[in-house]
Design an enzyme around this catalytic site. Structure first.
Site, PDB file in Angstrom:
ATOM      1  N   ASP A 109      60.497  22.132  13.461  1.00 28.94           N
ATOM      2  CA  ASP A 109      60.020  23.454  12.916  1.00 28.94           C
ATOM      3  C   ASP A 109      61.397  23.938  12.037  1.00 28.94           C
ATOM      4  O   ASP A 109      62.052  24.952  12.609  1.00 28.94           O
ATOM      5  CB  ASP A 109      59.494  24.426  13.834  1.00 28.94           C
ATOM      6  CG  ASP A 109      58.969  25.496  13.361  1.00 28.94           C
ATOM      7  OD1 ASP A 109      58.947  25.862  12.014  1.00 28.94           O
ATOM      8  OD2 ASP A 109      58.221  26.073  13.844  1.00 28.94           O
TER       9      ASP A 109
ATOM     10  N   ASN B  74      61.617  25.489   9.535  1.00 26.84           N
ATOM     11  CA  ASN B  74      61.648  26.771   8.417  1.00 26.84           C
ATOM     12  C   ASN B  74      63.008  27.399   8.393  1.00 26.84           C
ATOM     13  O   ASN B  74      63.399  27.982   9.392  1.00 26.84           O
ATOM     14  CB  ASN B  74      60.384  27.472   9.162  1.00 26.84           C
ATOM     15  CG  ASN B  74      60.201  28.844   8.153  1.00 26.84           C
ATOM     16  OD1 ASN B  74      60.857  28.906   6.963  1.00 26.84           O
ATOM     17  ND2 ASN B  74      58.962  29.351   8.368  1.00 26.84           N
ATOM     18  N   PRO B  75      63.422  27.690   7.124  1.00 27.46           N
ATOM     19  CA  PRO B  75      64.973  28.248   7.125  1.00 27.46           C
ATOM     20  C   PRO B  75      64.826  29.577   7.385  1.00 27.46           C
ATOM     21  O   PRO B  75      65.904  30.154   7.813  1.00 27.46           O
ATOM     22  CB  PRO B  75      64.989  28.232   5.388  1.00 27.46           C
ATOM     23  CG  PRO B  75      63.849  27.881   4.992  1.00 27.46           C
ATOM     24  CD  PRO B  75      62.788  27.136   5.830  1.00 27.46           C
TER      25      PRO B  75
ATOM     26  N   LYS C 219       0.850   4.185  -2.662  1.00 29.70           N
ATOM     27  CA  LYS C 219       0.668   5.670  -2.284  1.00 29.70           C
ATOM     28  C   LYS C 219       1.790   6.672  -2.645  1.00 29.70           C
ATOM     29  O   LYS C 219       1.302   7.841  -3.191  1.00 29.70           O
ATOM     30  CB  LYS C 219       0.028   5.641  -0.676  1.00 29.70           C
ATOM     31  CG  LYS C 219      -1.209   5.041  -0.512  1.00 29.70           C
ATOM     32  CD  LYS C 219      -2.288   5.644  -1.334  1.00 29.70           C
ATOM     33  CE  LYS C 219      -3.750   5.040  -0.847  1.00 29.70           C
ATOM     34  NZ  LYS C 219      -4.739   5.438  -1.966  1.00 29.70           N
TER      35      LYS C 219
ATOM     36  N   TYR D 241       0.931  -1.249   0.099  1.00 30.14           N
ATOM     37  CA  TYR D 241       0.053  -0.170  -0.091  1.00 30.14           C
ATOM     38  C   TYR D 241       1.006   1.226  -0.041  1.00 30.14           C
ATOM     39  O   TYR D 241       0.635   2.208  -0.729  1.00 30.14           O
ATOM     40  CB  TYR D 241      -0.909   0.064   1.188  1.00 30.14           C
ATOM     41  CG  TYR D 241      -1.904   0.976   1.366  1.00 30.14           C
ATOM     42  CD1 TYR D 241      -3.136   1.172   0.714  1.00 30.14           C
ATOM     43  CD2 TYR D 241      -1.602   1.946   2.398  1.00 30.14           C
ATOM     44  CE1 TYR D 241      -3.712   2.069   0.888  1.00 30.14           C
ATOM     45  CE2 TYR D 241      -2.552   2.841   2.844  1.00 30.14           C
ATOM     46  CZ  TYR D 241      -3.738   3.045   2.047  1.00 30.14           C
ATOM     47  OH  TYR D 241      -4.551   3.964   2.152  1.00 30.14           O
TER      48      TYR D 241
ATOM     49  N   GLY E  93      49.526  33.756  12.706  1.00 30.84           N
ATOM     50  CA  GLY E  93      48.876  34.888  13.416  1.00 30.84           C
ATOM     51  C   GLY E  93      48.472  34.744  14.722  1.00 30.84           C
ATOM     52  O   GLY E  93      48.596  35.552  15.713  1.00 30.84           O
TER      53      GLY E  93
ATOM     54  N   SER F 226     -13.139   6.194   8.346  1.00 29.29           N
ATOM     55  CA  SER F 226     -13.749   5.430   7.355  1.00 29.29           C
ATOM     56  C   SER F 226     -13.965   4.010   7.620  1.00 29.29           C
ATOM     57  O   SER F 226     -13.272   3.664   8.712  1.00 29.29           O
ATOM     58  CB  SER F 226     -13.450   5.581   6.050  1.00 29.29           C
ATOM     59  OG  SER F 226     -12.157   5.040   5.667  1.00 29.29           O
ATOM     60  N   ARG F 227     -14.764   3.350   7.236  1.00 26.43           N
ATOM     61  CA  ARG F 227     -14.855   1.687   7.191  1.00 26.43           C
ATOM     62  C   ARG F 227     -13.763   1.085   7.379  1.00 26.43           C
ATOM     63  O   ARG F 227     -13.052   0.231   7.867  1.00 26.43           O
ATOM     64  CB  ARG F 227     -15.986   1.156   6.620  1.00 26.43           C
ATOM     65  CG  ARG F 227     -15.730   1.365   5.080  1.00 26.43           C
ATOM     66  CD  ARG F 227     -16.643   0.450   4.157  1.00 26.43           C
ATOM     67  NE  ARG F 227     -15.828   0.204   2.880  1.00 26.43           N
ATOM     68  CZ  ARG F 227     -16.076  -0.541   1.884  1.00 26.43           C
ATOM     69  NH1 ARG F 227     -17.109  -1.382   2.185  1.00 26.43           N
ATOM     70  NH2 ARG F 227     -15.497  -0.787   0.640  1.00 26.43           N
TER      71      ARG F 227
ATOM     72  N   GLY G 235      57.963  31.617  16.712  1.00 21.67           N
ATOM     73  CA  GLY G 235      56.461  32.122  17.255  1.00 21.67           C
ATOM     74  C   GLY G 235      56.471  31.112  18.388  1.00 21.67           C
ATOM     75  O   GLY G 235      56.071  31.517  19.452  1.00 21.67           O
TER      76      GLY G 235
ATOM     77  N   HIS H  87      64.463  30.538  10.243  1.00 24.03           N
ATOM     78  CA  HIS H  87      64.852  30.466  11.659  1.00 24.03           C
ATOM     79  C   HIS H  87      66.332  30.354  11.600  1.00 24.03           C
ATOM     80  O   HIS H  87      66.953  30.251  12.951  1.00 24.03           O
ATOM     81  CB  HIS H  87      64.061  29.843  12.591  1.00 24.03           C
ATOM     82  CG  HIS H  87      62.768  30.300  12.354  1.00 24.03           C
ATOM     83  ND1 HIS H  87      62.389  31.394  13.105  1.00 24.03           N
ATOM     84  CD2 HIS H  87      61.342  29.540  11.983  1.00 24.03           C
ATOM     85  CE1 HIS H  87      61.008  31.770  12.704  1.00 24.03           C
ATOM     86  NE2 HIS H  87      60.461  30.517  12.150  1.00 24.03           N
TER      87      HIS H  87
HETATM   88  P1  NAI Z   1     -13.477   2.963   2.197  1.00 21.76           P
HETATM   89  O1  NAI Z   1     -13.558   1.588   2.188  1.00 21.76           O
HETATM   90  O2  NAI Z   1     -14.814   3.593   3.132  1.00 21.76           O
HETATM   91  O3  NAI Z   1     -13.865   3.330   0.489  1.00 21.76           O
HETATM   92  C1  NAI Z   1     -13.270   3.154  -0.424  1.00 21.76           C
HETATM   93  C2  NAI Z   1     -14.188   2.910  -1.419  1.00 21.76           C
HETATM   94  O4  NAI Z   1     -13.469   2.420  -2.727  1.00 21.76           O
HETATM   95  C3  NAI Z   1     -15.334   1.560  -1.221  1.00 21.76           C
HETATM   96  O5  NAI Z   1     -16.709   1.969  -1.435  1.00 21.76           O
HETATM   97  C4  NAI Z   1     -15.084   0.533  -2.300  1.00 21.76           C
HETATM   98  O6  NAI Z   1     -16.126  -0.047  -2.628  1.00 21.76           O
HETATM   99  C5  NAI Z   1     -14.311   1.364  -3.407  1.00 21.76           C
HETATM  100  N1  NAI Z   1     -13.542   0.661  -4.296  1.00 21.76           N
HETATM  101  C6  NAI Z   1     -12.366  -0.463  -4.052  1.00 21.76           C
HETATM  102  N2  NAI Z   1     -11.999  -0.981  -4.801  1.00 21.76           N
HETATM  103  C7  NAI Z   1     -12.606  -0.395  -5.830  1.00 21.76           C
HETATM  104  C8  NAI Z   1     -12.440  -0.378  -7.558  1.00 21.76           C
HETATM  105  N3  NAI Z   1     -11.265  -1.247  -7.898  1.00 21.76           N
HETATM  106  N4  NAI Z   1     -13.004   0.269  -8.345  1.00 21.76           N
HETATM  107  C9  NAI Z   1     -13.978   0.876  -7.775  1.00 21.76           C
HETATM  108  N5  NAI Z   1     -14.160   1.262  -6.573  1.00 21.76           N
HETATM  109  C10 NAI Z   1     -13.462   0.451  -5.653  1.00 21.76           C
HETATM  110  O7  NAI Z   1     -12.206   3.667   2.555  1.00 21.76           O
HETATM  111  P2  NAI Z   1     -11.742   5.358   2.425  1.00 21.76           P
HETATM  112  O8  NAI Z   1     -11.308   5.594   3.948  1.00 21.76           O
HETATM  113  O9  NAI Z   1     -12.945   6.134   2.205  1.00 21.76           O
HETATM  114  O10 NAI Z   1     -10.726   5.475   1.345  1.00 21.76           O
HETATM  115  C11 NAI Z   1     -10.811   6.272   0.407  1.00 21.76           C
HETATM  116  C12 NAI Z   1      -9.530   6.582  -0.330  1.00 21.76           C
HETATM  117  O11 NAI Z   1      -8.687   7.203   0.824  1.00 21.76           O
HETATM  118  C13 NAI Z   1      -8.560   4.957  -0.429  1.00 21.76           C
HETATM  119  O12 NAI Z   1      -7.684   5.406  -1.481  1.00 21.76           O
HETATM  120  C14 NAI Z   1      -7.813   5.002   0.757  1.00 21.76           C
HETATM  121  O13 NAI Z   1      -6.554   4.292   0.185  1.00 21.76           O
HETATM  122  C15 NAI Z   1      -7.434   6.348   1.145  1.00 21.76           C
HETATM  123  N6  NAI Z   1      -6.859   6.724   2.392  1.00 21.76           N
HETATM  124  C16 NAI Z   1      -8.054   6.758   3.321  1.00 21.76           C
HETATM  125  C17 NAI Z   1      -7.496   6.998   4.851  1.00 21.76           C
HETATM  126  C18 NAI Z   1      -8.137   7.271   5.935  1.00 21.76           C
HETATM  127  O14 NAI Z   1      -8.072   7.635   6.824  1.00 21.76           O
HETATM  128  N7  NAI Z   1      -9.751   6.787   5.693  1.00 21.76           N
HETATM  129  C19 NAI Z   1      -5.982   7.355   5.079  1.00 21.76           C
HETATM  130  C20 NAI Z   1      -5.139   7.407   3.861  1.00 21.76           C
HETATM  131  C21 NAI Z   1      -5.717   7.042   2.704  1.00 21.76           C
END
Ligand code: NAI
Length: 605
Positions: free
Chosen positions: A503, A505-506, A168, A164, A401, A198-199, A526, A508
């Site tokens: 030392d 040096n000529p 990224k 990942y 110096g 997020s989920r 010196g 001296h």
């Molecule tokens: P999420 O799991 O809630 O949403 C991701 C969505 O992408 C899902 O609805 C999923 O069905 C869809 N998806 C996955 N593969 C797919 C594909 N091949 N084609 C089309 N849709 C696809 O996750 P979240 O957190 O909203 O993530 C969104 C983006 O943000 C991602 O790229 C994630 O890596 C990035 N991200 C999120 C962070 C966070 O704190 N939530 C931190 C860093 C990055």
């Protein structure tokens, strides 16, 4: 409040918009007038399954709010099909938010190639596919806003996320180049590193649970909305956003070191490592690679930067020179005699510097530590090579110096020494130049023994181009009578004796050489008078225990003629600090000035 940011008439694609961040982006754009393609494959956080429900639900939400949206259920790995959906529904694309993503976390030693490839395919290849398909459209219309979704993992790394993190970080690199290519067509490309509960994040357990409430997915969308607006002209940026926090990232280059390519070696890199890796006020930031390269190439093309015809600072400041020497009790005794010790063989006070039969009581005069510094100079003079790479001040014009010598511990009766010399500074004194060389000395095992700072003064060698430093009148003797005064008469052949310490040096010894240089006769070294000064302080303030002698600094004010009586006047400033000045009595001339000696409170271990 200023004018509302709107997207009326603009067509936006948001990938992975069925959940989390993408959903929030889509809702924001839809609510502000954009026609939105809500793409989502409807998979689990690790990319399994497929469902049209997620995208359809978001489309319904946008429509319910009075906006326009269509669903797309393709995978981003078939990005061009998503772009086709946009063209079919709305006829163009103005905004692309590459957001879809999944995780396949596992530590690298357990990671399969499939886990690696899948992550690259969804994040990198997916973003490529979509961007490649919208690129000609945006170029053609001279307008485009693209947002890549990176991650803190792509910046800092994270355990279990090699696949990942690679993807990224790849997106950050992708956007940096794309921003440059899109600039002339008004296509702005930026990247976010979001933070939101997020989920995906909840499933991965990445963020502390107690923060989940604070890290709302909706809080990332406003920054994305700004980046996608017509007003925003930023491009190539990387922004961290989440929980209300908004910040921009950039690369920082340390000032670095341009090492001389003739002498490049791993050791040279090692010896310059601290400077190569140090971030300080000289570090630089470049908004794009072009600027970064331009600055670097200019530096490489101008090796004399910060110097002049005599000193190439970029090279000299990096240069290190090494020397090894050794001495034994005979050398120490010869040095002691050469600086006037034990002149009266029946006076026992200084016999311990010349009589090796004193065993453990044998002492080496600390000022003997100046000899290796002399050696470094004279070797350079003899070989015709510069004392240091890049330092080409004409040796023949140089005068000593100032001398500063610091003892880290008493000198042993004999030792093998390793000396490391660097340039401390090169100074512009108008029509003259000054160099300050710093020489650290250890014993053969690397234990620090002493430090020398040799200030060379070069009259008639213009300093323009070097650093300007105002002279300071330091260690000025107080008006009161000295606390101690000691004097010794030098012998008329004193210089002939002192030169045997190395030392040669000529100036001296050779009357013709001295005459040619405009002197009446060879004068005394010196550093020989410097030795007298040290000895006098040891006698007056250390109860003749040379091990208490910590450091000495003095300026050479005038030459000493062999036969002169050298009188040291000493003012105790504190228990461990003595201001010193030396006079050639018969001619009433100050020969060493601005001097100070520091003492240890007790003999160091
Ligand atoms: P999420 O799991 O809630 O949403 C991701 C969505 O992408 C899902 O609805 C999923 O069905 C869809 N998806 C996955 N593969 C797919 C594909 N091949 N084609 C089309 N849709 C696809 O996750 P979240 O957190 O909203 O993530 C969104 C983006 O943000 C991602 O790229 C994630 O890596 C990035 N991200 C999120 C962070 C966070 O704190 N939530 C931190 C860093 C990055």
């Amino acid at each position: 409040m200023s004018e509302e940011i709107r997207f009326d008439g603009k067509v936006a694609i948001v990938t992975g918009a069925g959940n989390g961040l993408g959903r929030a982006h889509a809702l924001l754009l839809g609510a502000r007038g954009a026609k939105v393609v809500v793409n989502d494959l409807g998979v689990s956080t690790d990319g399994l399954g497929a469902s049209s429900a997620a995208a359809d639900a978001v489309v319904a939400e946008i429509r319910a709010l009075g906006g326009e949206a269509v669903a797309d259920h393709h995978s981003v790995t078939e990005g061009e099909k998503i772009v086709a959906t946009a063209l079919e529904a709305f006829g163009t694309v103005d905004i692309l938010i590459n957001n879809a993503g999944i995780l396949r976390d596992t530590s690298f030693h357990k990671m399969t190639e499939e886990q690696w490839d899948l992550i690259q395919a969804v994040h990198v290849k997916g973003a490529f596919r979509l961007t490649h398909a919208v690129w000609p459209i945006m170029r053609e219309k001279g307008y485009g806003r693209i947002v890549m979704t990176a991650s803190g993992t792509g910046i800092y790394g994270n355990f279990g996320q090699c696949n990942y993190g690679t993807a990224k970080a790849g997106l950050i690199g992708f956007a940096s180049s794309l921003a440059l290519e899109g600039a002339s067509k008004n296509i702005r490309v930026n990247t976010i590193a979001p933070i939101a509960a997020s989920r995906m994040v909840i499933a991965s357990g990445l963020f502390p649970e107690e923060l989940h409430d604070k890290l709302k997915v909706d809080d990332v969308a406003p920054l994305v909305g700004w980046l996608c607006s017509e007003q925003c002209q930023d491009t190539g940026g990387l922004f961290e956003v989440g929980g209300g926090f908004h910040a921009k990232y950039r690369w920082e280059r340390s000032q670095g070191r341009l090492l001389h390519t003739n002498t490049l070696s791993p050791e040279l890199v090692r010896d310059n490592w601290e400077r190569i890796t140090r971030f300080d006020e000289h570090s630089v930031h470049h908004s794009n690679g072009g600027e970064g390269f331009t600055e670097l190439f200019a530096r490489m093309a101008s090796p004399a930067k910060g110097g002049n015809a005599f000193v190439d600072m970029e090279v000299a400041a990096n240069a290190v020179s090494y020397l090894e020497t050794e001495y034994d009790q005979n050398d120490a005794a010869l040095y002691a005699l050469a600086v006037g010790a034990a002149k009266d063989p029946l006076d026992r006070t200084e016999l311990l510097y010349v009589n090796e039969f004193t065993g453990d009581d044998f002492r080496v005069l600390p000022t003997m530590a100046v000899l290796p510094a002399t050696e470094v100079f004279l070797r350079a003079a003899k070989s015709g090579e510069p004392q240091l790479e890049g330092l080409n001040l004409p040796f023949a014009k140089g005068l000593h110096g100032e001398q500063y010598t610091v003892m880290y511990r008493p000198l042993p009766p004999k030792a093998k020494l390793k000396h490391t010399m660097r340039l401390k500074s090169a100074i512009d004194k108008g029509k003259s130049s000054v160099s300050v060389l710093a020489i650290e000395t250890t014993d053969e095992h690397g234990t620090p023994l002493f430090y020398n700072e040799v200030t060379g003064f070069y009259p008639g060698v213009p300093g323009a181009g070097l650093e300007r430093v105002a002279s300071e009148e330091i260690n000025v003797p107080p008006a009161r009578v000295p606390d101690a005064v000691l004097a010794d008469q030098t012998d008329v052949n004193q210089a002939l004796l002192y030169r045997l310490c190395g030392d040669w040096n000529p100036m001296h010894v050779d009357p013709d050489y001295a005459a040619k240089a405009g002197y009446e006769k060879p004068f005394l070294h010196g550093l020989c008078t410097f030795g007298y000064l040290g000895r006098h302080v040891i006698k007056a303030f250390c109860d003749n225990d040379s091990r208490l002698f910590k450091s000495v600094r003095a300026r050479f004010a005038s030459i000493v003629m062999p036969g002169d009586t050298l009188e040291t006047r000493m003012w105790r400033e504190s228990a461990t600090r003595i201001i010193v000045e030396m006079r050639a009595v018969e001619r009433d001339v100050i020969v060493l000035k601005n001097g100070a000696v520091e003492l240890f409170e007790s003999v160091p271990g």
